[in-house]
Design an enzyme around this catalytic site. Structure first.
Site, PDB file in Angstrom:
ATOM      1  CB  SER A 119      12.751   2.835  55.435  1.00 61.09           C
ATOM      2  OG  SER A 119      13.293   4.017  55.922  1.00 61.09           O
ATOM      3  CG  HIS A 140      17.619   0.834  57.861  1.00 56.85           C
ATOM      4  ND1 HIS A 140      16.628   0.092  58.454  1.00 56.85           N
ATOM      5  CD2 HIS A 140      17.111   2.087  57.722  1.00 56.85           C
ATOM      6  CE1 HIS A 140      15.573   0.860  58.663  1.00 56.85           C
ATOM      7  NE2 HIS A 140      15.838   2.069  58.228  1.00 56.85           N
ATOM      8  CD  GLU A 152      16.753  -3.322  60.386  1.00 57.20           C
ATOM      9  OE1 GLU A 152      16.059  -4.204  60.885  1.00 57.20           O
ATOM     10  OE2 GLU A 152      16.327  -2.547  59.515  1.00 57.20           O
ATOM     11  CG  ASN A 190      11.399   0.698  59.107  1.00 57.66           C
ATOM     12  OD1 ASN A 190      11.186   1.246  60.185  1.00 57.66           O
ATOM     13  ND2 ASN A 190      12.290   1.143  58.244  1.00 57.66           N
TER      14      ASN A 190
HETATM   15  C1  LIG Z   1      11.895   4.756  59.657  1.00 54.31           C
HETATM   16  C2  LIG Z   1      13.124   3.938  59.694  1.00 54.31           C
HETATM   17  O1  LIG Z   1      13.603   3.518  58.631  1.00 54.31           O
HETATM   18  C3  LIG Z   1      13.782   3.511  60.942  1.00 54.31           C
HETATM   19  C4  LIG Z   1      13.674   4.411  62.115  1.00 54.31           C
HETATM   20  O2  LIG Z   1      14.504   5.242  62.336  1.00 54.31           O
HETATM   21  S1  LIG Z   1      12.329   4.181  63.064  1.00 54.31           S
HETATM   22  C5  LIG Z   1      12.474   5.423  64.333  1.00 54.31           C
HETATM   23  C6  LIG Z   1      13.375   4.960  65.418  1.00 54.31           C
HETATM   24  N1  LIG Z   1      13.440   5.990  66.434  1.00 54.31           N
HETATM   25  C7  LIG Z   1      12.629   5.989  67.494  1.00 54.31           C
HETATM   26  O3  LIG Z   1      11.826   5.090  67.685  1.00 54.31           O
HETATM   27  C8  LIG Z   1      12.794   7.169  68.394  1.00 54.31           C
HETATM   28  C9  LIG Z   1      11.812   7.148  69.540  1.00 54.31           C
HETATM   29  N2  LIG Z   1      12.040   8.328  70.394  1.00 54.31           N
HETATM   30  C10 LIG Z   1      13.058   8.365  71.279  1.00 54.31           C
HETATM   31  O4  LIG Z   1      13.801   7.414  71.457  1.00 54.31           O
HETATM   32  C11 LIG Z   1      13.197   9.650  72.071  1.00 54.31           C
HETATM   33  O5  LIG Z   1      11.970  10.324  72.041  1.00 54.31           O
HETATM   34  C12 LIG Z   1      14.342  10.573  71.514  1.00 54.31           C
HETATM   35  C13 LIG Z   1      15.688   9.895  71.703  1.00 54.31           C
HETATM   36  C14 LIG Z   1      14.147  10.949  70.050  1.00 54.31           C
HETATM   37  C15 LIG Z   1      14.306  11.900  72.281  1.00 54.31           C
HETATM   38  O6  LIG Z   1      14.441  11.599  73.633  1.00 54.31           O
HETATM   39  P1  LIG Z   1      13.886  12.564  74.782  1.00 54.31           P
HETATM   40  O7  LIG Z   1      14.416  12.044  76.045  1.00 54.31           O
HETATM   41  O8  LIG Z   1      12.454  12.775  74.603  1.00 54.31           O
HETATM   42  O9  LIG Z   1      14.442  13.960  74.391  1.00 54.31           O
HETATM   43  P2  LIG Z   1      15.734  14.703  74.801  1.00 54.31           P
HETATM   44  O10 LIG Z   1      16.043  14.564  76.257  1.00 54.31           O
HETATM   45  O11 LIG Z   1      15.496  16.070  74.244  1.00 54.31           O
HETATM   46  O12 LIG Z   1      16.842  13.975  73.950  1.00 54.31           O
HETATM   47  C16 LIG Z   1      17.594  12.887  74.386  1.00 54.31           C
HETATM   48  C17 LIG Z   1      18.913  12.968  73.683  1.00 54.31           C
HETATM   49  O13 LIG Z   1      18.726  12.821  72.271  1.00 54.31           O
HETATM   50  C18 LIG Z   1      19.302  13.936  71.578  1.00 54.31           C
HETATM   51  N3  LIG Z   1      18.430  14.218  70.443  1.00 54.31           N
HETATM   52  C19 LIG Z   1      17.096  14.299  70.468  1.00 54.31           C
HETATM   53  N4  LIG Z   1      16.627  14.512  69.236  1.00 54.31           N
HETATM   54  C20 LIG Z   1      17.697  14.579  68.421  1.00 54.31           C
HETATM   55  C21 LIG Z   1      17.848  14.781  67.032  1.00 54.31           C
HETATM   56  N5  LIG Z   1      16.806  14.942  66.203  1.00 54.31           N
HETATM   57  N6  LIG Z   1      19.101  14.772  66.525  1.00 54.31           N
HETATM   58  C22 LIG Z   1      20.163  14.593  67.321  1.00 54.31           C
HETATM   59  N7  LIG Z   1      20.078  14.379  68.645  1.00 54.31           N
HETATM   60  C23 LIG Z   1      18.847  14.384  69.182  1.00 54.31           C
HETATM   61  C24 LIG Z   1      19.325  15.057  72.579  1.00 54.31           C
HETATM   62  O14 LIG Z   1      20.370  15.962  72.302  1.00 54.31           O
HETATM   63  C25 LIG Z   1      19.586  14.317  73.869  1.00 54.31           C
HETATM   64  O15 LIG Z   1      20.965  14.061  74.009  1.00 54.31           O
HETATM   65  P3  LIG Z   1      21.635  14.064  75.477  1.00 54.31           P
HETATM   66  O16 LIG Z   1      20.746  13.244  76.369  1.00 54.31           O
HETATM   67  O17 LIG Z   1      22.948  13.432  75.204  1.00 54.31           O
HETATM   68  O18 LIG Z   1      21.683  15.506  75.845  1.00 54.31           O
HETATM   69  N1  LIG Z   2      13.045   9.384  58.487  1.00 54.76           N
HETATM   70  C1  LIG Z   2      13.446   8.314  59.111  1.00 54.76           C
HETATM   71  O1  LIG Z   2      13.124   8.120  60.303  1.00 54.76           O
HETATM   72  C2  LIG Z   2      14.301   7.322  58.427  1.00 54.76           C
HETATM   73  C3  LIG Z   2      14.466   7.357  57.050  1.00 54.76           C
HETATM   74  N2  LIG Z   2      15.266   6.420  56.444  1.00 54.76           N
HETATM   75  C4  LIG Z   2      15.461   6.433  55.003  1.00 54.76           C
HETATM   76  O2  LIG Z   2      16.454   7.404  54.710  1.00 54.76           O
HETATM   77  C5  LIG Z   2      16.185   8.000  53.433  1.00 54.76           C
HETATM   78  C6  LIG Z   2      16.058   9.493  53.615  1.00 54.76           C
HETATM   79  O3  LIG Z   2      15.003   9.763  54.525  1.00 54.76           O
HETATM   80  P1  LIG Z   2      14.870  11.175  55.247  1.00 54.76           P
HETATM   81  O4  LIG Z   2      16.213  11.749  55.505  1.00 54.76           O
HETATM   82  O5  LIG Z   2      13.923  11.001  56.345  1.00 54.76           O
HETATM   83  O6  LIG Z   2      14.145  12.018  54.088  1.00 54.76           O
HETATM   84  P2  LIG Z   2      14.116  13.591  53.867  1.00 54.76           P
HETATM   85  O7  LIG Z   2      12.876  13.864  53.082  1.00 54.76           O
HETATM   86  O8  LIG Z   2      14.347  14.306  55.157  1.00 54.76           O
HETATM   87  O9  LIG Z   2      15.428  13.854  52.984  1.00 54.76           O
HETATM   88  C7  LIG Z   2      15.631  13.328  51.712  1.00 54.76           C
HETATM   89  C8  LIG Z   2      16.542  14.294  50.983  1.00 54.76           C
HETATM   90  O10 LIG Z   2      16.949  13.695  49.740  1.00 54.76           O
HETATM   91  C9  LIG Z   2      16.962  14.747  48.788  1.00 54.76           C
HETATM   92  N3  LIG Z   2      16.997  14.217  47.440  1.00 54.76           N
HETATM   93  C10 LIG Z   2      15.953  13.838  46.644  1.00 54.76           C
HETATM   94  N4  LIG Z   2      16.420  13.439  45.449  1.00 54.76           N
HETATM   95  C11 LIG Z   2      17.778  13.552  45.489  1.00 54.76           C
HETATM   96  C12 LIG Z   2      18.820  13.314  44.554  1.00 54.76           C
HETATM   97  N5  LIG Z   2      18.561  12.872  43.328  1.00 54.76           N
HETATM   98  N6  LIG Z   2      20.091  13.548  44.929  1.00 54.76           N
HETATM   99  C13 LIG Z   2      20.387  14.010  46.174  1.00 54.76           C
HETATM  100  N7  LIG Z   2      19.430  14.264  47.094  1.00 54.76           N
HETATM  101  C14 LIG Z   2      18.152  14.036  46.768  1.00 54.76           C
HETATM  102  C15 LIG Z   2      15.691  15.517  49.127  1.00 54.76           C
HETATM  103  O11 LIG Z   2      15.682  16.765  48.487  1.00 54.76           O
HETATM  104  P3  LIG Z   2      14.249  17.495  48.213  1.00 54.76           P
HETATM  105  O12 LIG Z   2      13.639  17.710  49.563  1.00 54.76           O
HETATM  106  O13 LIG Z   2      14.642  18.756  47.534  1.00 54.76           O
HETATM  107  O14 LIG Z   2      13.451  16.551  47.354  1.00 54.76           O
HETATM  108  C16 LIG Z   2      15.842  15.611  50.636  1.00 54.76           C
HETATM  109  O15 LIG Z   2      16.682  16.691  51.002  1.00 54.76           O
HETATM  110  C17 LIG Z   2      14.923   7.314  52.903  1.00 54.76           C
HETATM  111  O16 LIG Z   2      15.310   6.238  52.093  1.00 54.76           O
HETATM  112  C18 LIG Z   2      14.245   6.844  54.179  1.00 54.76           C
HETATM  113  O17 LIG Z   2      13.395   5.755  53.972  1.00 54.76           O
HETATM  114  C19 LIG Z   2      15.942   5.463  57.156  1.00 54.76           C
HETATM  115  C20 LIG Z   2      15.852   5.423  58.523  1.00 54.76           C
HETATM  116  C21 LIG Z   2      14.980   6.320  59.256  1.00 54.76           C
END
Ligand SMILES: CC(=O)CC(=O)SCCNC(=O)CCNC(=O)[C@H](O)C(C)(C)COP(=O)(O)OP(=O)(O)OC[C@H]1O[C@@H](n2cnc3c(N)ncnc32)[C@H](O)[C@@H]1OP(=O)(O)O
Ligand SMILES: NC(=O)C1=CN([C@@H]2O[C@H](COP(=O)(O)OP(=O)(O)OC[C@H]3O[C@@H](n4cnc5c(N)ncnc54)[C@H](OP(=O)(O)O)[C@@H]3O)[C@@H](O)[C@H]2O)C=CC1
Length: 291
Positions: A119, A140, A152, A190
């Protein structure tokens, strides 16, 4: 370059989503984690999510069965090595990611492309520790992977065009949209999103509002699908905090100071939904705000 097999390392929330979309698009997937329970939970999650897609007719039962059959689970990282492309999706810690790439090195095929779903962490720095910085990229995905349209793509300083084009081809084959980001801390999404979540934690810390009022304000007042604290819980508060540290260290600007309350939640192990508790407590019937 022809990509047939994709290795995914880390079967947490992102790893299972990546395996899901890759298998549905026809790639053979080797999914690895250090914990068998996590692998089993990932497969159960994929089956459930694909089942929902089949239930509403987005995919056929046949496609689902074929996709599930294309996913192989393994605890042995060496089995991932010969894949055409590897996506590392383990915990957001640079030491863990470096160790994974070091462990993979003797098992890689000559042509294997290495990528990270990080991320925030420097792609150039991760790549420089491998034997193939020219075949290394940031790949990403956004959470939840099966739903979000964006991927990304981040080139490190040495990434070559063939590698970029191979990754772009995969994104297109998934029906998703790629956006290119330069390799600076936390890239584009992010860089903007996580400081907002951190600011929401500051608003909570300073008593500007409680969890419900902050989340409702942004849902109803800015049309966000989730409030920022709910979104932080959804992403994982450990991941949010790790990203804030990368921004703070990498850009040396105090505006990226991680909120002490966010740090406290992570120190408590209240990591959000995946831990059963974060800004909300998820252990009951409905999520209950913790403040
Ligand atoms: C941290 C990083 O590195 C980068 C990132 O990812 S940052 C995070 C980016 N993501 C966001 O910002 C998500 C923001 N939230 C949303 O867009 C919405 O709340 C959401 C899409 C997650 C859920 O939407 P919602 O309308 O509240 O829920 P819901 O109607 O239950 O779900 C919509 C659809 O998503 C699917 N869905 C929801 N959560 C899911 C999950 N965890 N896994 C798979 N599918 C999922 C549902 O099955 C549903 O599909 P259909 O419409 O095709 O049936
Ligand atoms: N969460 C998010 O919304 C997003 C996350 N990301 C990125 O994706 C990556 C994963 O995030 P996320 O899935 O949320 O994290 P989680 O904590 O859900 O999952 C990470 C997994 O990696 C496992 N792990 C740790 N060390 C090892 C290893 N050496 N070999 C294999 N597996 C290992 C962990 O095991 P254990 O739990 O046993 O330590 C855990 O099951 C991160 O780099 C995060 O920044 C990117 C986009 C969105």
């Amino acid at each position: 370059m022809e990509i047939g097999t994709i290795g995914v390392i880390g079967a947490g929330q992102m790893g299972n989503g990546i395996a899901h979309v890759m298998a549905l698009a026809g790639y053979d997937v080797v999914l690895n984690d250090i914990n068998q329970e996590v692998l089993d939970a990932a497969m159960a999650r994929i089956e459930k999510n694909m089942g929902r897609q089949a239930g509403r007719g987005a995919i056929s039962e046949e496609d689902m069965v074929a996709a599930l059959g294309r996913i192989r689970l393994t605890l042995d990282q060496a089995e991932v090595g010969p894949s055409d492309l590897i996506i590392e999706a383990a915990t957001e810690r640079e030491d863990i990611k470096n160790k994974i790439f070091e462990g993979l090195a003797p098992h890689l095929a000559e042509h294997t492309i290495l990528t990270s779903n990080t991320s925030s962490i420097s792609i150039t720095r991760l790549a420089s520790r491998t034997d193939r910085p020219e075949r290394f990229m940031g790949f990403h995905f956004m959470n939840p992977v099966p739903v979000m349209k964006l991927v990304e793509l981040i080139r490190g300083i040495a990434t070559d065009e063939a590698t970029y084009n191979a990754c772009l081809g995969i994104v297109e084959s998934l029906g998703k949209t790629a956006s290119s980001s330069e390799d600076y801390p936390a890239f584009i999404v992010n860089r903007i999103l996580i400081p907002m979540i951190n600011e929401a934690a500051y608003a909570l810390y300073e008593g500007v509002g409680n969890v419900a009022s902050i989340d409702n304000a942004m849902k109803l007042g800015a049309n966000h699908p989730m409030g920022p604290l709910e979104l932080g819980d959804f992403i994982g508060l450990d991941t949010c905090l790790a990203i804030m540290h990368v921004l703070h260290d990498g850009l040396a600007d105090t505006k990226y100071r991680p909120c002490p309350l966010l740090t406290k939640y992570v120190e408590a192990g209240w990591l959000g939904r995946k831990a059963g508790r974060g800004f909300y407590d998820y252990r009951g019937e409905v999520p209950v705000p913790t403040r």
